[in-house]
Design a protein around this motif. Structure first.
Motif, PDB file in Angstrom:
ATOM      1  N   LEU A   1       0.529  -1.546  -0.176  1.00  0.00           N
ATOM      2  CA  LEU A   1       0.067  -0.059   0.469  1.00  0.00           C
ATOM      3  C   LEU A   1       1.030   1.456   0.122  1.00  0.00           C
ATOM      4  O   LEU A   1       0.569   2.116  -1.082  1.00  0.00           O
ATOM      5  N   ASP A   2       1.512   1.514   0.877  1.00  0.00           N
ATOM      6  CA  ASP A   2       2.599   2.288   1.190  1.00  0.00           C
ATOM      7  C   ASP A   2       4.094   2.575   1.790  1.00  0.00           C
ATOM      8  O   ASP A   2       4.443   2.513   2.501  1.00  0.00           O
ATOM      9  N   PRO A   3       4.642   1.174   0.004  1.00  0.00           N
ATOM     10  CA  PRO A   3       6.416   1.384   0.682  1.00  0.00           C
ATOM     11  C   PRO A   3       7.127   2.150   1.254  1.00  0.00           C
ATOM     12  O   PRO A   3       7.423   2.730   0.177  1.00  0.00           O
ATOM     13  N   ILE A   4       7.956   1.318   1.915  1.00  0.00           N
ATOM     14  CA  ILE A   4       9.323   2.539   1.782  1.00  0.00           C
ATOM     15  C   ILE A   4      10.336   1.948   1.615  1.00  0.00           C
ATOM     16  O   ILE A   4      10.437   0.434   0.569  1.00  0.00           O
ATOM     17  N   SER A   5      11.274   2.765   0.783  1.00  0.00           N
ATOM     18  CA  SER A   5      12.382   2.107  -0.322  1.00  0.00           C
ATOM     19  C   SER A   5      13.701   0.564   0.111  1.00  0.00           C
ATOM     20  O   SER A   5      13.322   0.482   1.551  1.00  0.00           O
ATOM     21  N   GLU A   6      13.828   0.623  -0.758  1.00  0.00           N
ATOM     22  CA  GLU A   6      14.546  -1.165  -0.251  1.00  0.00           C
ATOM     23  C   GLU A   6      15.758  -0.698   0.369  1.00  0.00           C
ATOM     24  O   GLU A   6      16.100  -1.585   1.441  1.00  0.00           O
ATOM     25  N   GLU A   7      16.037   0.147   0.341  1.00  0.00           N
ATOM     26  CA  GLU A   7      17.556   0.737   1.476  1.00  0.00           C
ATOM     27  C   GLU A   7      17.176   0.593   2.510  1.00  0.00           C
ATOM     28  O   GLU A   7      17.506   0.585   3.494  1.00  0.00           O
ATOM     29  N   ILE A   8      15.564   1.836   2.783  1.00  0.00           N
ATOM     30  CA  ILE A   8      15.113   1.805   4.135  1.00  0.00           C
ATOM     31  C   ILE A   8      14.652  -0.061   4.930  1.00  0.00           C
ATOM     32  O   ILE A   8      16.113   0.105   6.444  1.00  0.00           O
ATOM     33  N   ILE A   9      14.340  -0.317   4.257  1.00  0.00           N
ATOM     34  CA  ILE A   9      13.980  -2.096   4.962  1.00  0.00           C
ATOM     35  C   ILE A   9      15.656  -2.451   4.728  1.00  0.00           C
ATOM     36  O   ILE A   9      15.914  -3.580   6.485  1.00  0.00           O
ATOM     37  N   GLN A  10      16.585  -2.854   4.075  1.00  0.00           N
ATOM     38  CA  GLN A  10      17.736  -3.060   4.922  1.00  0.00           C
ATOM     39  C   GLN A  10      18.684  -2.886   5.667  1.00  0.00           C
ATOM     40  O   GLN A  10      19.315  -3.681   6.663  1.00  0.00           O
ATOM     41  N   GLU A  11      18.257  -2.114   6.313  1.00  0.00           N
ATOM     42  CA  GLU A  11      19.330   0.031   7.321  1.00  0.00           C
ATOM     43  C   GLU A  11      18.113  -1.628   8.605  1.00  0.00           C
ATOM     44  O   GLU A  11      19.054  -1.661   9.732  1.00  0.00           O
ATOM     45  N   ILE A  12      16.838  -1.252   8.424  1.00  0.00           N
ATOM     46  CA  ILE A  12      15.656  -2.138   9.577  1.00  0.00           C
ATOM     47  C   ILE A  12      16.403  -3.219   9.166  1.00  0.00           C
ATOM     48  O   ILE A  12      16.863  -3.897  10.806  1.00  0.00           O
ATOM     49  N   GLU A  13      16.575  -4.028   8.886  1.00  0.00           N
ATOM     50  CA  GLU A  13      17.152  -5.684   8.795  1.00  0.00           C
ATOM     51  C   GLU A  13      18.735  -5.800   8.816  1.00  0.00           C
ATOM     52  O   GLU A  13      19.064  -6.835  10.378  1.00  0.00           O
ATOM     53  N   ASN A  14      19.184  -4.649   8.942  1.00  0.00           N
ATOM     54  CA  ASN A  14      20.874  -4.922   9.294  1.00  0.00           C
ATOM     55  C   ASN A  14      21.682  -4.550  10.868  1.00  0.00           C
ATOM     56  O   ASN A  14      22.363  -5.290  11.110  1.00  0.00           O
ATOM     57  N   ASN A  15      20.656  -3.668  11.465  1.00  0.00           N
ATOM     58  CA  ASN A  15      21.108  -2.761  11.619  1.00  0.00           C
ATOM     59  C   ASN A  15      21.382  -2.887  13.157  1.00  0.00           C
ATOM     60  O   ASN A  15      19.939  -3.704  13.735  1.00  0.00           O
ATOM     61  N   PRO A  16      21.949  -3.434  13.874  1.00  0.00           N
ATOM     62  CA  PRO A  16      21.748  -4.501  15.287  1.00  0.00           C
ATOM     63  C   PRO A  16      21.108  -3.848  16.284  1.00  0.00           C
ATOM     64  O   PRO A  16      20.508  -3.940  17.361  1.00  0.00           O
ATOM     65  N   LYS A  17      20.809  -2.228  16.052  1.00  0.00           N
ATOM     66  CA  LYS A  17      20.463  -1.783  17.728  1.00  0.00           C
ATOM     67  C   LYS A  17      19.021  -1.308  16.793  1.00  0.00           C
ATOM     68  O   LYS A  17      18.107  -0.467  17.341  1.00  0.00           O
ATOM     69  N   ILE A  18      18.609  -1.321  16.132  1.00  0.00           N
ATOM     70  CA  ILE A  18      17.114  -1.373  15.406  1.00  0.00           C
ATOM     71  C   ILE A  18      16.945  -2.779  15.797  1.00  0.00           C
ATOM     72  O   ILE A  18      16.958  -3.728  15.063  1.00  0.00           O
TER      73      ILE A  18
END
Length: 387
Positions: A247-264
Motif C-alpha cells: 500500500l505505501d512502501p518504504i524504500s529497499e534501502e531503508i528496509i535493508q537498514e532496518i534488517e541489518n542494523n543491530p541497534k534497530i
C-alpha cells in the motif's frame, strides 16, 4: 431498544480504534458492528457482546465491489431499521452514508480520523475529494477527531461548520489510563524484555508504534537514528508494527537498514504494546498525517514524552516543551536534533516524562469520551422527536 449500527472498513478498527466503546454503547442501544472479514468480525462480536454483520469493504478504490457493498448494506438496514448508523474510516463512511440515506436511517453520523487523500494528487485526489464531500453531505453530523482536522475540512470546503463537531478535547475513543499504566511493569520485567530483544540495558530506547510505511515517517526516522548513533552510541530504536509494502512502501534501502542494523529492533504487529512502551524512554512518531493518533495518547498514558511532527492531532496532544517536542514534517535533521536533545538532556527528559501521563489523564480519559458521545446520540435522538 433502538438499534445502533457502527461501521468500519476492517475489524481491526473496531478492536483497536474503538476498543470497549461498542460494549459500553450496548447498555443503551442494540449495537450491530459492520465490517469486512467475517471470521475476525464474528470473533470481535463474541468478545465484545455485540451483534455483527459482514460487508466486504476494501481500503482501495474498487467501484464495482463498492456498489455491491452499498446494495448489501442498504438491504440490511431496511430490514433492521436502526435509529443510528455511525461510520469510521473513509471507505466505510461513503458506503454507510449512502446506504443509510437510501434506507432512510433517521440519524447518520461519520467520524473523520484522518484524511489519507492529503498525500494523494491528480485524478485520484479529485475522485477522493468528491467521495469525501458526498459522505459529509449525506451525513447529518460529522465528527472530526481533532480541532486542526476540523479546520482542514473547512479549508477544503467539504462541509459547513454547522455540520462539524469535535467531541470533547478530540480523539475517537479517548484512552483508558488504568489499562495504559506504567506502574504495572516491574524493573525486573523491563530488564528481561530488553534482554530478550537483545537491547543493551543502558541504552536510551526510542520507540515507534504503527504501520511501517512511508507516510508514518519511517524513512526519516531510520535516517535520523543512523545519524544520531555516531554522537549518541548508547541508543536503540524499537519498531512495533507490520510492514505494508503493497500500500505505501518504504524504500529497499531503508528496509535493508532496518534488517541489518543491530541497534534497530522490530517485532511486527503486537496486540499489546504496553510492555514495549514500558521499556522505552521516548516515543518517536514522525507521521505525515493523522487524525488523532491513539499511539501518542497511549505513550503519554505510559509516561513517555513524544517527538511528533507538526500535524493535526499530534500538535494538539503534545505541547512543545511540556510533554514532548514538535518537529517539522519530513525533516530528518530536526528529528535527529530532537532525539539527541532528549537522549542527552536527562533533566529535560525527566520533566517531560513527569508531565506526559498527567496531560492524558486530565484531557483524554476514555469513560469521559464515551459519555460525551452518548450525550451526542441522545441529543440528536431528542431533536428528531421534536422535529
Amino acid at each position: 431498544m433502538d438499534k445502533l449500527v457502527r461501521v468500519t472498513t476492517i475489524p481491526l478498527s473496531l478492536e483497536k480504534l474503538l476498543e470497549g466503546q461498542l460494549t459500553f454503547m450496548s447498555q443503551h442501544y442494540q449495537v450491530i458492528a459492520v465490517a469486512a472479514d467475517e471470521k475476525r468480525l464474528e470473533k470481535y462480536g463474541v468478545d465484545n457482546d455485540v451483534e455483527t454483520y459482514t460487508v466486504e469493504l476494501t481500503r482501495a478504490i474498487t467501484p464495482i465491489a463498492d456498489l455491491k457493498a452499498v446494495f448489501k448494506l442498504t438491504s440490511f438496514l431496511r430490514k433492521q431499521k436502526p435509529l443510528i448508523i455511525h461510520s469510521h474510516t473513509p471507505k466505510a463512511g461513503i458506503i454507510s452514508m449512502l446506504a443509510g440515506w437510501l434506507a432512510g436511517v433517521p440519524i447518520r453520523l461519520h467520524t473523520v480520523a484522518g484524511l489519507p487523500l492529503l498525500e494523494v494528487s491528480g485524478t485520484k485526489r479529485k475522485i477522493l475529494d468528491l467521495v469525501e464531500k458526498l459522505t459529509y453531505k449525506l451525513a447529518h453530523k460529522v465528527f472530526p477527531n481533532s480541532f486542526e482536522l476540523k479546520n482542514i475540512i473547512l479549508d477544503l470546503e467539504y462541509a459547513n461548520e454547522s455540520k462539524l463537531k469535535v467531541l470533547g478535547n478530540g480523539s475517537s475513543n479517548g484512552i483508558d489510563t488504568t489499562y495504559f499504566d506504567p506502574q504495572q511493569y516491574s524493573e525486573n520485567f523491563k530488564a528481561d524484555l530488553k534482554s530478550t530483544l537483545g537491547m543493551p540495558q543502558e541504552d536510551i530506547v526510542f520507540v515507534f508504534v504503527g504501520r511501517l510505511v512511508k507516510e508514518k515517517g519511517i524513512e526519516e526516522l531510520v535516517r535520523a537514528f543512523n545519524e544520531l548513533r555516531f554522537n549518541t552510541p548508547k541508543c536503540s530504536l524499537l519498531l512495533i508494527g507490520p510492514f505494508e509494502q503493497d500500500l505505501d512502501p518504504i524504500s529497499e534501502e531503508i528496509i535493508q537498514e532496518i534488517e541489518n542494523n543491530p541497534k534497530i529492533v522490530t517485532t511486527g504487529y503486537e496486540p499489546d504494546v504496553r510492555p514495549y512502551f514500558a521499556i522505552a524512554d521516548v516515543l518517536t512518531f514522525p507521521s505525515y498525517r493523522e487524525g488523532f493518533p491513539n499511539v501518542v495518547l497511549q505513550a503519554g498514558a505510559m509516561s513517555l514524552p513524544a517527538i511528533v511532527t507538526d500535524i493535526n492531532g499530534c500538535n494538539e496532544i503534545i505541547q512543545d516543551g511540556e510533554n514532548g517536542i514538535i518537529v517539522p514534517v519530513k525533516s530528518v535533521e530536526a528529528l535527529k536534533v530532537a532525539m539527541k536533545k532528549l537522549g542527552d538532556d536527562v533533566e529535560l527528559r525527566s520533566r517531560l516524562t513527569l508531565n506526559a501521563r498527567h496531560v492524558i489523564q486530565e484531557k483524554y480519559e476514555r469513560e469521559y469520551f464515551w459519555q460525551i458521545l452518548l450525550k451526542e446520540y441522545k441529543e440528536l435522538e431528542s431533536s428528531l422527536k421534536h422535529d
